[in-house]
Write an enzyme that holds these catalytic residues in place. Structure first.
Site, PDB file in Angstrom:
ATOM      1  N   VAL A  85      21.419  48.896  25.404  1.00 65.78           N
ATOM      2  CA  VAL A  85      22.075  48.214  25.463  1.00 65.78           C
ATOM      3  C   VAL A  85      22.545  49.245  24.338  1.00 65.78           C
ATOM      4  CG1 VAL A  85      21.019  45.924  25.644  1.00 65.78           C
ATOM      5  CG2 VAL A  85      20.653  47.633  23.377  1.00 65.78           C
ATOM      6  N   ASP A  86      22.724  50.545  24.087  1.00 59.15           N
ATOM      7  CA  ASP A  86      23.234  51.426  23.111  1.00 59.15           C
ATOM      8  C   ASP A  86      24.122  52.340  24.285  1.00 59.15           C
ATOM      9  OD1 ASP A  86      21.249  52.891  24.671  1.00 59.15           O
ATOM     10  OD2 ASP A  86      20.283  53.677  22.887  1.00 59.15           O
ATOM     11  N   ASP A  87      24.850  53.750  23.440  1.00 58.90           N
ATOM     12  CA  ASP A  87      25.793  54.171  24.387  1.00 58.90           C
ATOM     13  C   ASP A  87      24.829  55.446  25.135  1.00 58.90           C
ATOM     14  OD1 ASP A  87      28.184  52.336  24.056  1.00 58.90           O
ATOM     15  OD2 ASP A  87      28.090  54.104  22.248  1.00 58.90           O
TER      16      ASP A  87
END
Ligand code: WTA
Length: 645
Positions: free
Chosen positions: A514-516
């Site tokens: 859910v992050d980069d």
């Protein structure tokens, strides 16, 4: 097939499913299983499989899981006592932890006061218990039929001692860092074990990383020594590793070939359970790779135990993990976990598709003949690194495993040290594509964006409550970043960076980062790392990188690139941008697509709206959402117009 596990408030319970349609191990899964939106299809271990398994039933799992949560100190102490400790740990505080940033610095300690050595436990302990002549490592060379070799536990111990003596001779001491830049040769685990033997901290850098990436890691951990080899064959290519290291060091390292002259006995350096064992750099959502630090005692106990149960380890097994020791899987499940169990491990030098895509199964066939008791060589299959979708799961189960072998779809991370959510193959039914239930001692929770724990059937951010022995202790030299990245997003919990849903039977379904962070063929790559490589190109003004779905690799790298004013787009420039990324990070991080961008969609405060870029990259053009808050909404149309140019 009429047993079911439910995960409620951190406790797993058993219930009877009225709806379950089971397939027993041994029966193929048909393709209509793909149309199973409610994840009802269960793959149930056969009676025979379960009967012979270490954890034969949900009840046994539940009993052990319950104890591991209610009495973690007792549970893990019992397991830890099976290893050799020079000094016992403090029995009154087997572990101490604070995972809540609001209560002061985050700290995790296991078996504090105990002293041990993981190299001793992997080698001397196995030799002393009478298994010195058992094969520890089988090595399979890149080219079929050439150079395969093996080492017994006795021989491996001697080789490790020689290298340990050499390292001591050239001045490596307890606590010193040693960077290891080696391909999958036996020398790689030998080096790890030699470092551990003398208390040095190894930091393996995957041999696919470029000179620049290697240099960045050398600068960060300041090793006394870098260990490499002249060259390696991978597929039909020869890669000159030593030249790359020279490029990173700008001076020639000392030449090899001296190690065999050193004595084959080397006294062990006893280290504190909390002394560092290794550093492993991994990608985060910002540019600089993070030095994940693991310590000795807890990591040892955790990797050994997860290996044993997730693969239902039997002493007669020949075990092969295809991961490279440059990644965490190669640390925990090529080297430490299996050797701590006295297993025979295959190490394969080359690429899985060389000389053709049948190579893996060639290797399986070749080594089956050395298993003593099984007619069919494959018993259990494993999977790691990214969500395995149900159709890939079915292929793995039906084709590779002949509908006979359970699949341990193990969810975990560099940071967690070992498996966290994983099937225990004989214990309960599996669902294709689900990592199933938590390992002993692990309390996964799913929270919403406010950090509120969700119960029952739900979907949200995956966190973990309380520590487990294999947890990493800090990011090297940057405890603040450790707290900010992992413990501040949801105070009170360790945040994994992954999304997850839990179905009504309590099975966990990992849904990706859910992050980069992008996950390409199981390799973790930070978007920011690729972006900074791109913008270092003199003709690149700005870059934004997103992940797009890819049939084979899971995700592919898609880069939006704005050129310096006046520079025209060209195929040549595209190639040169891709080459820059290959040179600065490594071939595995090369973008699949470069999308020329006259500008990037930014908010008025200058923040790139990656949400929009992701939609454009995956051509979901009618799902762009609200673009009116952009500083220049017309950019979106321009990007769409250039999408296929
Ligand atoms: C992903 C690899 C779904 C996840 C051991 C995690 C998975 C990241 C699985 C860690 C799995 C790993 N199912 N996703 N079984 N295993 N992942 O640090 O996004 O290289 O956060 O460790 O891989 O990658 P890492």
């Amino acid at each position: 097939s009429n047993l079911q596990l439910r995960h409620v408030e951190g406790v797993v319970t058993v219930a009877a499913p009225p709806h379950a349609k089971g397939v027993t191990l041994g029966e193929p899964l048909s393709s209509d299983d793909a149309l199973d939106p409610h994840h009802l299809r269960l793959v149930v271990p056969s009676h025979q499989f379960s009967q012979n398994a270490l954890i034969p039933s949900p009840d046994k799992y539940l009993e052990m899981y319950k104890r591991s949560i209610e009495d973690p100190a007792g549970f893990w102490s019992d397991i830890a006592s099976q290893f050799f400790w020079k000094q016992p740990w403090n029995a009154y505080s087997v572990f101490s932890e604070n995972l809540d940033v609001r209560n002061g610095p985050v700290h995790i300690q296991w078996f504090k006061g105990g002293s041990t050595n993981i190299s001793y436990n992997c080698l001397d302990r196995i030799v002393e218990s009478g298994y010195g002549d058992k094969i520890a490592l089988f090595w399979e060379a890149n080219d079929p039929g050439v150079g395969a070799t093996s080492l017994t536990y006795n021989q491996l111990l001697s080789r490790v001692c020689q290298l340990a003596n050499y390292l001591k001779h050239i001045g490596v001491k307890k606590g010193d860092a040693v960077v290891v830049y080696l391909p999958m040769l036996m020398e790689l685990p030998i080096t790890m074990l030699a470092c551990a033997r003398i208390g040095a901290v190894h930091s393996v850098v995957f041999a696919g990383f470029s000179a620049e990436s290697l240099a960045q890691r050398i600068v960060d951990c300041k090793p006394k020594v870098v260990i490499t080899c002249n060259a390696v064959k991978r597929g039909s290519k020869t890669i000159h590793l030593k030249d790359i290291v020279d490029g990173a060091l700008l001076q020639s390292a000392q030449n090899g070939d001296v190690v065999p002259k050193y004595p084959t006995h080397c006294e062990v350096e006893w280290v504190d359970a909390e002394d560092p064992l290794f550093l492993l750099y991994t990608s985060g959502s910002t540019g600089k790779p993070k030095g994940v630090l693991h310590t000795t005692g807890g990591y040892m106990v955790y990797t050994a135990t997860t290996f044993k149960y997730a693969f239902d380890y039997k002493p007669t097994d020949i075990y092969w993990c295809t991961a490279d020791c440059g990644w965490i899987t190669g640390h925990s499940y090529v080297t430490y976990g299996p050797l701590l169990n006295g297993a025979s491990v295959i190490i394969y030098e080359g690429a899985p598709n060389y000389p053709d895509s049948g190579r893996c199964w060639d290797i399986v066939d070749k080594y089956k003949y050395v298993t003593r008791y099984s007619r069919e060589s494959l018993r259990i299959l494993g999977s790691v690194g990214e969500p395995i979708n149900p159709s890939a799961w079915r292929w793995f189960y039906n084709v590779v495993g002949d509908s006979r072998c359970p699949i341990s779809d193990t969810w975990w991370q560099t940071e967690t040290g070992g498996f966290m959510i994983t099937p225990l193959p004989g214990a309960w039914p599996q669902k294709p594509g689900s990592a199933t239930f938590p390992f002993f001692g692990v309390q996964p929770v799913i929270v919403d964006e406010k950090g509120v724990e969700l119960e029952g059937e739900c979907s949200g951010y995956l966190c973990v409550k309380n520590s487990w022995p294999g947890a990493f202790r800090t990011l090297y030299g940057d405890h603040e970043r450790y707290e900010t990245t992992y413990f501040k997003p949801f105070p009170g919990y360790y945040f994994t960076g992954d999304g997850c849903s839990r179905d009504k039977d309590g099975y966990h379904w990992l849904t990706g980062r859910v992050d980069d962070v992008i996950n390409v063929s199981g390799h973790r790559i930070g978007t920011a790392e690729v972006e900074s490589a791109l913008v270092s190109h003199p003709k690149c003004a700005e870059a934004a990188v997103v992940g797009v779905e890819h049939e084979v690799k899971g995700q592919a790298i898609y880069a939006f690139v704005t050129l310096v004013e006046g520079v025209p787009y060209s195929e040549e420039l595209r190639k040169s941008l891709v080459l820059t990324v290959r040179e600065q990070i490594g071939a595995f991080a090369a973008p699949d697509r470069i999308h020329w961008a006259p500008g990037l969609p930014k908010t008025r405060s200058g923040k790139i709206m990656r949400r929009i870029l992701r939609k454009i990259a995956s051509r979901q053009l009618n799902e762009l959402g609200d673009t009116s808050t952009l500083a220049d909404p017309s950019i979106v149309d321009q990007l769409i117009a250039l999408a296929d140019s």
